[in-house]
Scaffold this active site. Sequence first.
Site, PDB file in Angstrom:
ATOM      1  CE  LYS A 191      -4.077  -1.872   2.167  1.00 26.82           C
ATOM      2  NZ  LYS A 191      -5.199  -1.646   3.164  1.00 26.82           N
ATOM      3  CG  ASP A 202      -8.287   0.827   3.181  1.00 26.97           C
ATOM      4  OD1 ASP A 202      -9.380  -0.183   2.799  1.00 26.97           O
ATOM      5  OD2 ASP A 202      -7.074   0.334   3.251  1.00 26.97           O
TER       6      ASP A 202
END
Length: 484
Positions: A284, A320
């Site tokens: 990420k 997210d």
Amino acid sequence: MIIVSITGPSMPAALSQMAASRRYADMFELRLDLIERPKIDQLIAHSRRPIIATCRSVRQGGAFGGSKVLRSRTLEEAANLGAQYIDIEYDANSLVIKRHNDSSGPKVILSRHYVDSAPRDVRRLFWRMLETGADILKLAYYAHDAADIRYAIEFLRLAAREKRKAVAIAMGVAGEATRILYRKFGGWATFAAPESGKAAAQGQLTARTLRLLYRAHALSRSTKIFGVIGNPLGQSRGIFVHNPLFKTSQVDAVYCRFQVKDLSAFMRYVSSHLAGFSVTIPHKRAVMRFLDVIDKSSLAIGAVNTVVRRHEKLYGTNTDASGALDAIEEVTVICGKRMLVLGAGGAARAIAFAAKERGAEVYVANRTGRKAKRLASELGLRAVPLEEVQKVQYDVVVNATSVGMVPNPMNSLVPKNVLRGKIVFDAVYNPPLTRLLQDAKSVGATVIPGTRMYANQAALQFKLYTRTKVRKERIRRLVEKVGD
Ligand code: NAP
């Protein structure tokens, strides 16, 4: 074409594999090296599909330990009994290949298997195989990393240019996409297992999964490829969410898993084929350096979980953060609340950042205390030692660590008394009701499972990928179904 490999090992098992998978199979491959004392005539009579006869040698990853002559005789027998195709290995005598090519009998699939590596020179191999004049050329090799699927793509590209039928499969989990995307890259067919646990090669998917989940038979050159990149990918639910959504929204796209170890190699050799992708552990943060544009919040969070290609530029964002916060705001307004965030990894960063943006007073606690301190100082939050979380009063408690996730679903970091009367959110979504949430429920807290966050962030991703909106409830049902 989806070709189902029938592996036995007994005759009754082989017959029942055919019966179980016939509706998903365009053709059957009889693995005569794996079926004990195969009665070829019976198998062919039972098949009701065209047949490929294969007798794979030990050297090429099969189980046939006899001589080349014996192997050739087995295939001759199958040909005489009506098999429409025979699989001849690349190291067979060139006269045998020529004889079969020239005969009016079954068509020849010339196959080359690399059991534990990729071919060193795929172009050279292709030209050599082409020279034999075989009807169909098949390459199978082992992929250690998703970047290795480039050899299969190249093999199929060369075959399409020469207008030849070809199959190219990268074995192993990292090669999974090649089993799904054969039509996208111009392949003639893919090979599948009849049932789970009956795979003839590592990473082989069942014919049912290929047909119903991925709709592999319906993909084409114009299908857009999406997927998730990460390592490991065992917990990933994206394939069970995005593929059904593509189908119901009538979007010509597919979502695959790419097990990526070497991120640079994947970005260099494979990413250009993808229209977008989700990013998970451990890439990420690292993926950011390969992107052309990153939005402001993702830069501040320091992590990207969604990449889309627009006009040949890669855009990165983070779904997210709002996925989690929207889930919490379904039960309470965050502005003005005290929130404890457990963890200091990617999810914790995203949630803590977004919570502060929405007006919460955020405390962070983490097993490795210095990481919590660093996160707190970077984002302007307060750090508390994990052992002292009881000393502060919170309105909302968030678990953004992997504690409580399978295979250790009975673990929790927070004593029950901290949870009484609170709103408790767990980012862990497997299992949906973690130990933390069970404890919270038992003391009257309001609980929010990680599947809510997953559904929210997946809805945002789907919109970015397809510019199509889907109802969150639909995604939630898909996510929760996987946990059944
Ligand atoms: P990450 O960057 O690897 O961070 C892991 C965090 O968990 C770190 O804070 C780590 O503490 C902590 N941790 C791990 N094992 C621990 C243990 N035994 N005891 C105490 N703390 C422990 O992972 P991430 O991306 O933030 O993901 C964290 C969790 O969120 C995962 O379960 C993931 O599945 C979930 N998640 C859910 C969604 C969703 O949509 N629901 C989205 C993203 C992530 P140290 O710093 O001390 O190692």
